[in-house]
Design an enzyme around this catalytic site. Structure first.
Site: not given
Length: 151
Positions: A110, A112, A116, A118
């Site tokens: 990861q 960031v 999130h 994908h």
């Protein structure tokens, strides 16, 4: 679902710093024109470093490091986001399949530290074993585990 407006434009600006690089979080304050669609809790944007044509990121507005830190409401509404993302990608790009990938933590690659997801379209004719990325890791790990079940 709102396309290109709505929650992204009404959230107060937030600039959190990540623990690793001490730079502003790139996902906390999305630009209105970067938002493909959103709900009250999540927004979707095109990945800046796409693995394939149409690669979307689905991101909670609330800053949390990973999926396991999202609230029960955020977890419940993620499915709606992925379904809408697939509908948009099917219409716009007509992919043959999808990868849904969530990396949790730096050991899982990861980059960031803001949750999130994908949503990666896959196309007929894609290489069977592309270099790098989740598919490369899973295929490599499968080969190692099959040869050594304790790996």
């Amino acid at each position: 679902m709102t396309r290109g407006s709505g929650s992204a434009g009404t959230n107060p600006p937030v600039t959190l710093v990540t623990g690793r690089d001490r730079e502003p979080c790139p996902f906390c304050s999305p630009e209105k024109d970067a938002v493909v669609f959103c709900t009250a809790l999540w927004y979707a944007r095109w990945d800046a470093f796409p693995a394939s044509r149409g690669h979307l990121l689905v991101i909670p507005f609330r800053h949390v490091a990973g999926y396991f830190e999202t609230s029960p409401e955020e977890k419940a509404s993620l499915s709606e986001m992925l379904t809408e993302g697939k509908r948009i990608l099917d219409h716009r790009f007509s992919p043959s399949g999808y990868n849904i990938v969530i990396n949790c933590g730096s050991a899982a690659d990861q980059a960031v530290m803001h949750c999130h997801v994908h949503l990666i379209p896959r196309y007929a004719g894609d290489p069977d074993h592309p270099p790098g990325g989740i598919r490369g890791f899973v295929m490599d790990r499968c080969e190692r585990v099959c040869m050594n079940p304790l790996a």
